[in-house]
Scaffold this active site. Sequence first.
Site, PDB file in Angstrom:
ATOM      1  N   GLN A  23      34.281  29.099  41.937  1.00 29.73           N
ATOM      2  CA  GLN A  23      34.356  29.542  43.332  1.00 29.73           C
ATOM      3  C   GLN A  23      34.703  28.389  44.266  1.00 29.73           C
ATOM      4  O   GLN A  23      35.151  28.605  45.388  1.00 29.73           O
ATOM      5  CB  GLN A  23      33.019  30.162  43.782  1.00 29.73           C
ATOM      6  CG  GLN A  23      32.693  31.478  43.101  1.00 29.73           C
ATOM      7  CD  GLN A  23      31.396  32.039  43.626  1.00 29.73           C
ATOM      8  OE1 GLN A  23      30.324  31.693  43.141  1.00 29.73           O
ATOM      9  NE2 GLN A  23      31.469  32.893  44.638  1.00 29.73           N
ATOM     10  N   HIS A  68      31.860  34.911  36.806  1.00 26.64           N
ATOM     11  CA  HIS A  68      32.800  34.005  37.491  1.00 26.64           C
ATOM     12  C   HIS A  68      33.440  33.017  36.509  1.00 26.64           C
ATOM     13  O   HIS A  68      34.596  32.629  36.676  1.00 26.64           O
ATOM     14  CB  HIS A  68      32.083  33.198  38.575  1.00 26.64           C
ATOM     15  CG  HIS A  68      31.854  33.944  39.853  1.00 26.64           C
ATOM     16  ND1 HIS A  68      32.882  34.409  40.650  1.00 26.64           N
ATOM     17  CD2 HIS A  68      30.711  34.277  40.504  1.00 26.64           C
ATOM     18  CE1 HIS A  68      32.374  35.009  41.726  1.00 26.64           C
ATOM     19  NE2 HIS A  68      31.052  34.947  41.660  1.00 26.64           N
ATOM     20  N   CYS A  81      28.777  38.539  47.097  1.00 27.91           N
ATOM     21  CA  CYS A  81      29.414  37.350  46.530  1.00 27.91           C
ATOM     22  C   CYS A  81      30.040  36.551  47.667  1.00 27.91           C
ATOM     23  O   CYS A  81      30.675  37.119  48.554  1.00 27.91           O
ATOM     24  CB  CYS A  81      30.494  37.786  45.544  1.00 27.91           C
ATOM     25  SG  CYS A  81      31.312  36.414  44.721  1.00 27.91           S
ATOM     26  N   LEU A  82      29.859  35.236  47.623  1.00 27.41           N
ATOM     27  CA  LEU A  82      30.449  34.380  48.663  1.00 27.41           C
ATOM     28  C   LEU A  82      31.967  34.509  48.700  1.00 27.41           C
ATOM     29  O   LEU A  82      32.579  34.272  49.735  1.00 27.41           O
ATOM     30  CB  LEU A  82      30.088  32.912  48.417  1.00 27.41           C
ATOM     31  CG  LEU A  82      28.643  32.498  48.649  1.00 27.41           C
ATOM     32  CD1 LEU A  82      28.465  31.030  48.266  1.00 27.41           C
ATOM     33  CD2 LEU A  82      28.223  32.724  50.087  1.00 27.41           C
ATOM     34  N   HIS A  98      26.038  37.881  37.014  1.00 25.88           N
ATOM     35  CA  HIS A  98      27.073  37.811  38.055  1.00 25.88           C
ATOM     36  C   HIS A  98      27.765  36.445  38.032  1.00 25.88           C
ATOM     37  O   HIS A  98      28.998  36.371  38.052  1.00 25.88           O
ATOM     38  CB  HIS A  98      26.418  38.065  39.423  1.00 25.88           C
ATOM     39  CG  HIS A  98      27.325  37.882  40.597  1.00 25.88           C
ATOM     40  ND1 HIS A  98      27.699  38.923  41.424  1.00 25.88           N
ATOM     41  CD2 HIS A  98      27.944  36.775  41.095  1.00 25.88           C
ATOM     42  CE1 HIS A  98      28.522  38.456  42.365  1.00 25.88           C
ATOM     43  NE2 HIS A  98      28.674  37.149  42.202  1.00 25.88           N
ATOM     44  N   GLU A  99      26.967  35.380  37.976  1.00 29.16           N
ATOM     45  CA  GLU A  99      27.563  34.030  38.008  1.00 29.16           C
ATOM     46  C   GLU A  99      28.339  33.737  36.732  1.00 29.16           C
ATOM     47  O   GLU A  99      29.393  33.091  36.767  1.00 29.16           O
ATOM     48  CB  GLU A  99      26.478  32.970  38.237  1.00 29.16           C
ATOM     49  CG  GLU A  99      25.663  33.125  39.521  1.00 29.16           C
ATOM     50  CD  GLU A  99      26.506  33.193  40.784  1.00 29.16           C
ATOM     51  OE1 GLU A  99      27.655  32.714  40.794  1.00 29.16           O
ATOM     52  OE2 GLU A  99      26.008  33.763  41.778  1.00 29.16           O
ATOM     53  N   GLY A 127      23.214  31.975  44.348  1.00 26.04           N
ATOM     54  CA  GLY A 127      23.966  31.381  43.252  1.00 26.04           C
ATOM     55  C   GLY A 127      25.400  31.097  43.630  1.00 26.04           C
ATOM     56  O   GLY A 127      25.962  31.742  44.518  1.00 26.04           O
TER      57      GLY A 127
END
Length: 175
Positions: free
Chosen positions: A53, A145, A99-100, A141-142, A48
């Site tokens: 981000q 963000h 996480c990226l 999680h997304e 994701g």
Amino acid sequence: MTVLDILLYPDERLRQECEPVEDFADPAIQGTIDDLLETLAAHPACVGVAAPQAGCPLQLLIMDCGRARKPPADHHGLLVVCNPAILHWNGMEVGREGCLSLPDYTGNVVRATEVTVQFQNRHGQEAVLALTGFEARVIQHEMDHLEGKLFVDRLVSRKADLFRRKNYGPTKTKG
Ligand code: NI
């Protein structure tokens, strides 16, 4: 389509409250969605990515639990999620997240095990989906963000629940 650069913690742009997607016919919005899809595809095992981000403060995320190393049996595949809201949640479970935007770490985070989410797809059509387990974790999680929150904000203890990745390889699931 373009692979977008991912902002890294502690970039302040990761802390923005995102604006709703309103004009689904806007070529710039559709282009951002295509770029996010390309960006997800460029990161092996990544399940994701959220628009902020990539420096785009919109309530927009994409996810695909079929890209996990061990995909859950009941996942919904690729989802383009605009303006999401959780209508209902149930259960709690601790699980490991990456996480990226924090590529060197993973952490143990408590999330609901079942969520019902209302959102719009990339064409503005309303949808309601019930997600469970890993897929429920990913969307929570997304969605964090979109409110400027990161998984490290949800650790009970940085000392006990934050882990440095042993390698940067494609084997770990990231979101
Ligand atoms: Ni993330």
